[in-house]
Scaffold this motif. Structure first.
Motif, mmCIF file in Angstrom:
data_model
loop_
_atom_site.group_PDB
_atom_site.id
_atom_site.type_symbol
_atom_site.label_atom_id
_atom_site.label_comp_id
_atom_site.label_asym_id
_atom_site.label_seq_id
_atom_site.Cartn_x
_atom_site.Cartn_y
_atom_site.Cartn_z
ATOM 1 N N PHE A 1 0.843 -1.205 0.000
ATOM 2 C CA PHE A 1 0.000 0.000 0.000
ATOM 3 C C PHE A 1 0.877 1.254 0.000
ATOM 4 O O PHE A 1 0.647 2.187 -0.782
ATOM 5 C CB PHE A 1 -0.922 0.011 1.213
ATOM 6 N N ALA A 2 1.887 1.268 0.882
ATOM 7 C CA ALA A 2 2.789 2.428 0.946
ATOM 8 C C ALA A 2 3.532 2.605 -0.371
ATOM 9 O O ALA A 2 3.709 3.732 -0.858
ATOM 10 C CB ALA A 2 3.784 2.244 2.097
ATOM 11 N N ALA A 3 3.959 1.492 -0.982
ATOM 12 C CA ALA A 3 4.672 1.560 -2.251
ATOM 13 C C ALA A 3 3.769 2.089 -3.355
ATOM 14 O O ALA A 3 4.196 2.894 -4.188
ATOM 15 C CB ALA A 3 5.200 0.177 -2.620
ATOM 16 N N GLY A 4 2.504 1.652 -3.375
ATOM 17 C CA GLY A 4 1.570 2.138 -4.374
ATOM 18 C C GLY A 4 1.335 3.635 -4.247
ATOM 19 O O GLY A 4 1.265 4.353 -5.250
ATOM 20 N N PHE A 5 1.241 4.101 -3.018
ATOM 21 C CA PHE A 5 1.051 5.536 -2.764
ATOM 22 C C PHE A 5 2.234 6.337 -3.289
ATOM 23 O O PHE A 5 2.077 7.305 -4.042
ATOM 24 C CB PHE A 5 0.876 5.771 -1.259
ATOM 25 N N ILE A 6 3.452 5.927 -2.900
ATOM 26 C CA ILE A 6 4.658 6.662 -3.283
ATOM 27 C C ILE A 6 4.905 6.562 -4.785
ATOM 28 O O ILE A 6 5.232 7.543 -5.451
ATOM 29 C CB ILE A 6 5.872 6.140 -2.493
ATOM 30 N N ASP A 7 4.731 5.360 -5.331
ATOM 31 C CA ASP A 7 5.036 5.138 -6.742
ATOM 32 C C ASP A 7 4.110 5.930 -7.649
ATOM 33 O O ASP A 7 4.522 6.393 -8.710
ATOM 34 C CB ASP A 7 4.929 3.645 -7.064
ATOM 35 N N SER A 8 2.856 6.101 -7.246
ATOM 36 C CA SER A 8 1.907 6.835 -8.077
ATOM 37 C C SER A 8 2.229 8.320 -8.138
ATOM 38 O O SER A 8 1.789 9.018 -9.050
ATOM 39 C CB SER A 8 0.482 6.652 -7.539
ATOM 40 N N ILE A 9 3.007 8.794 -7.179
ATOM 41 C CA ILE A 9 3.356 10.217 -7.129
ATOM 42 C C ILE A 9 4.740 10.477 -7.699
ATOM 43 O O ILE A 9 4.933 11.339 -8.545
ATOM 44 C CB ILE A 9 3.281 10.745 -5.680
ATOM 45 N N ALA A 10 5.729 9.732 -7.203
ATOM 46 C CA ALA A 10 7.115 10.045 -7.544
ATOM 47 C C ALA A 10 7.919 8.856 -8.030
ATOM 48 O O ALA A 10 9.090 9.006 -8.350
ATOM 49 C CB ALA A 10 7.811 10.667 -6.318
#
Length: 252
Positions: A17-26
């Motif tokens: 979940f954390a990776a999906g959040f970060i990856d979608s932004i930066a």
């Protein structure tokens, strides 16, 4: 799936979940999920392959979210995506034949350079600037190079796509982020196809983590679209720096 405890599976879901959040932004979601998979006792090759499974879902979710807001038209990126897919496939298939140690030493320097660029370059906002290369040149040369790297090694590919769109295509930060995701998805899928043939991904675990990746990507893309460069720039700087430090740690 390996014989993993419920606690460990929940930890991997949270990491996804954390990776999906970060990856979608930066970009840089693999900075979280690959170490988490390896800490769970999964061999490196299977960890990388499994990461491609869940990462593809996150990238697809982000790409769809940005497209629905009209920030990118995937139909205009079909040709570039096809090249990214082919390059990602080739990179992953050739990973055992190409010496990558020198690149592993250069990569942290490049990532720190990206972090410095986005941290200190004035005028980086959500407005487009002067385009330095033609769309044909960008598609024919820049996209395959980054796609090949994504299949060959992977870390920081999203940041490299971002840098290309901002520095060469003249896109604003939010527009560059939106255009990055479809290409990142394509090269990710190319790598996944290759890993599926030789890397034996853990499909069930990858799909469980994919559900969390989708949730994180939905939240992250909404935050990016609401805040634009104000949140994308600092997160890109942080993730690029963190990835560089992790790679340096691996080399020590």
């Amino acid at each position: 799936m390996l014989d993993l405890s419920l606690e460990l599976v929940l930890t991997l879901i949270a990491a996804a979940f954390a990776a999906g959040f970060i990856d979608s932004i930066a970009g840089g979601g693999g900075l979280i999920t690959v170490p988490a998979l390896m800490l769970a006792g999964i061999p490196p090759a299977q960890a990388l392959a499994t990461n491609k499974v869940q990462g593809a879902f996150g990238a697809a979710t982000a790409a769809i979210s940005y497209a629905r807001r009209g920030l990118v038209d995937p139909r205009q990126q079909i040709g570039a995506a096809a090249l990214a897919f082919a390059a990602g496939l080739a990179g992953a298939l050739l990973v055992t034949f190409i010496p990558t140690q020198a690149l592993r030493y250069i990569l942290p320097v490049l990532l720190i350079g990206i972090a410095v660029f986005f941290a200190l370059k004035p005028g980086l906002n959500d407005f487009d600037r002067v385009r330095r290369v033609s769309p044909l040149f960008f598609t024919a040369l820049i996209v395959p190079v980054i796609g090949f790297y994504d299949g060959l090694l992977g870390p920081g590919a999203g940041a490299f796509y971002m840098l290309g769109f901002v520095l060469l295509a003249g896109y604003g930060i939010l527009k560059a982020t939106a255009h990055t995701k479809f290409l990142n998805l394509a090269s990710n899928l190319g790598g996944l196809v290759a890993f599926a043939m030789v890397g034996q991904p853990l499909w069930l675990l990858g799909l469980v983590m994919a559900a969390a990746q989708v949730g994180g990507a939905m939240v992250g893309s909404r935050v990016a679209m609401r805040s634009g460069a104000r949140v994308i720039k600092p997160l890109l700087v942080v993730t690029s720096t963190a990835l560089a430090l992790r790679l340096i740690w691996q080399l020590i």
